[in-house]
Design a protein around this motif. Sequence first.
Motif, PDB file in Angstrom:
ATOM      1  N   LEU A   6      64.968 -36.564  79.415  1.00 13.50           N
ATOM      2  CA  LEU A   6      63.752 -36.040  80.044  1.00 13.50           C
ATOM      3  C   LEU A   6      63.016 -35.087  79.102  1.00 13.50           C
ATOM      4  O   LEU A   6      61.794 -35.129  78.992  1.00 13.50           O
ATOM      5  N   GLN A   7      63.766 -34.236  78.399  1.00 16.02           N
ATOM      6  CA  GLN A   7      63.151 -33.316  77.444  1.00 16.02           C
ATOM      7  C   GLN A   7      62.464 -34.076  76.313  1.00 16.02           C
ATOM      8  O   GLN A   7      61.347 -33.724  75.915  1.00 16.02           O
ATOM      9  N   CYS A   8      63.116 -35.115  75.801  1.00 15.29           N
ATOM     10  CA  CYS A   8      62.510 -35.915  74.727  1.00 15.29           C
ATOM     11  C   CYS A   8      61.224 -36.578  75.197  1.00 15.29           C
ATOM     12  O   CYS A   8      60.230 -36.628  74.471  1.00 15.29           O
ATOM     13  N   ARG A   9      61.231 -37.069  76.426  1.00 20.06           N
ATOM     14  CA  ARG A   9      60.029 -37.729  76.967  1.00 20.06           C
ATOM     15  C   ARG A   9      58.895 -36.726  77.155  1.00 20.06           C
ATOM     16  O   ARG A   9      57.745 -37.017  76.841  1.00 20.06           O
ATOM     17  N   VAL A  10      59.214 -35.540  77.651  1.00 12.11           N
ATOM     18  CA  VAL A  10      58.192 -34.504  77.844  1.00 12.11           C
ATOM     19  C   VAL A  10      57.612 -34.079  76.497  1.00 12.11           C
ATOM     20  O   VAL A  10      56.387 -33.920  76.349  1.00 12.11           O
ATOM     21  N   ILE A  11      58.460 -33.906  75.496  1.00  8.90           N
ATOM     22  CA  ILE A  11      57.979 -33.532  74.160  1.00  8.90           C
ATOM     23  C   ILE A  11      57.106 -34.633  73.579  1.00  8.90           C
ATOM     24  O   ILE A  11      56.033 -34.374  73.025  1.00  8.90           O
ATOM     25  N   TYR A  12      57.526 -35.889  73.724  1.00 10.99           N
ATOM     26  CA  TYR A  12      56.744 -37.018  73.208  1.00 10.99           C
ATOM     27  C   TYR A  12      55.378 -37.087  73.882  1.00 10.99           C
ATOM     28  O   TYR A  12      54.353 -37.219  73.205  1.00 10.99           O
ATOM     29  N   LEU A  13      55.357 -36.988  75.212  1.00  9.71           N
ATOM     30  CA  LEU A  13      54.074 -37.036  75.921  1.00  9.71           C
ATOM     31  C   LEU A  13      53.196 -35.831  75.565  1.00  9.71           C
ATOM     32  O   LEU A  13      51.979 -35.951  75.447  1.00  9.71           O
ATOM     33  N   LEU A  15      53.109 -34.195  72.667  1.00 11.19           N
ATOM     34  CA  LEU A  15      52.525 -34.451  71.347  1.00 11.19           C
ATOM     35  C   LEU A  15      51.447 -35.524  71.405  1.00 11.19           C
ATOM     36  O   LEU A  15      50.417 -35.414  70.724  1.00 11.19           O
ATOM     37  N   LEU A  16      51.648 -36.530  72.220  1.00  6.01           N
ATOM     38  CA  LEU A  16      50.656 -37.592  72.368  1.00  6.01           C
ATOM     39  C   LEU A  16      49.349 -37.041  72.934  1.00  6.01           C
ATOM     40  O   LEU A  16      48.265 -37.345  72.441  1.00  6.01           O
ATOM     41  N   PHE A  17      49.457 -36.197  73.965  1.00  6.23           N
ATOM     42  CA  PHE A  17      48.252 -35.634  74.578  1.00  6.23           C
ATOM     43  C   PHE A  17      47.562 -34.618  73.673  1.00  6.23           C
ATOM     44  O   PHE A  17      46.341 -34.494  73.692  1.00  6.23           O
ATOM     45  N   VAL A  18      48.316 -33.896  72.876  1.00  7.13           N
ATOM     46  CA  VAL A  18      47.716 -32.948  71.941  1.00  7.13           C
ATOM     47  C   VAL A  18      46.886 -33.685  70.895  1.00  7.13           C
ATOM     48  O   VAL A  18      45.796 -33.248  70.523  1.00  7.13           O
ATOM     49  N   LYS A  19      47.380 -34.807  70.420  1.00 17.80           N
ATOM     50  CA  LYS A  19      46.632 -35.591  69.424  1.00 17.80           C
ATOM     51  C   LYS A  19      45.349 -36.173  70.007  1.00 17.80           C
ATOM     52  O   LYS A  19      44.365 -36.345  69.305  1.00 17.80           O
ATOM     53  N   GLN A  20      45.342 -36.482  71.288  1.00 17.55           N
ATOM     54  CA  GLN A  20      44.173 -37.089  71.924  1.00 17.55           C
ATOM     55  C   GLN A  20      43.162 -36.055  72.406  1.00 17.55           C
ATOM     56  O   GLN A  20      42.037 -36.402  72.739  1.00 17.55           O
ATOM     57  N   ASN A  21      43.534 -34.801  72.441  1.00 12.27           N
ATOM     58  CA  ASN A  21      42.663 -33.752  72.951  1.00 12.27           C
ATOM     59  C   ASN A  21      41.636 -33.357  71.895  1.00 12.27           C
ATOM     60  O   ASN A  21      41.998 -32.891  70.823  1.00 12.27           O
ATOM     61  N   PRO A  22      40.325 -33.520  72.175  1.00 10.54           N
ATOM     62  CA  PRO A  22      39.301 -33.161  71.181  1.00 10.54           C
ATOM     63  C   PRO A  22      39.032 -31.656  71.172  1.00 10.54           C
ATOM     64  O   PRO A  22      38.186 -31.156  71.893  1.00 10.54           O
TER      65      PRO A  22
END
Length: 88
Positions: A6-13, A15-22
């Motif tokens: 669960l921690q790995c999934r939360v960290i992955y998501l 990082l994914l959302f940070v990259k997509q945030n303008p």
Amino acid sequence: MVGAALQCRVIYLGLLFVKQNPIDAIPDLSENQVIVFTEWMGRSPQVIEDQITYPLASNLQGIPKIKNIRATSNVRNEFRFILFLMIT
């Protein structure tokens, strides 16, 4: 074991959302300014200074919250840079 997945999934998501945030990481910190451009073709810099630059500078001094007024003139035109105080 489930907690680590669960921690790995939360960290992955995350990082994914940070990259997509303008996000604009560098804010605009330049001074507030207005540039006044006047053109009078065929006139000398002295005539432009006497008949445009000086009267314009005298009238612009009455505007509130002005930090600085800069001017430059050449053979055909005159630029006036009016810098305003930063108000937060």
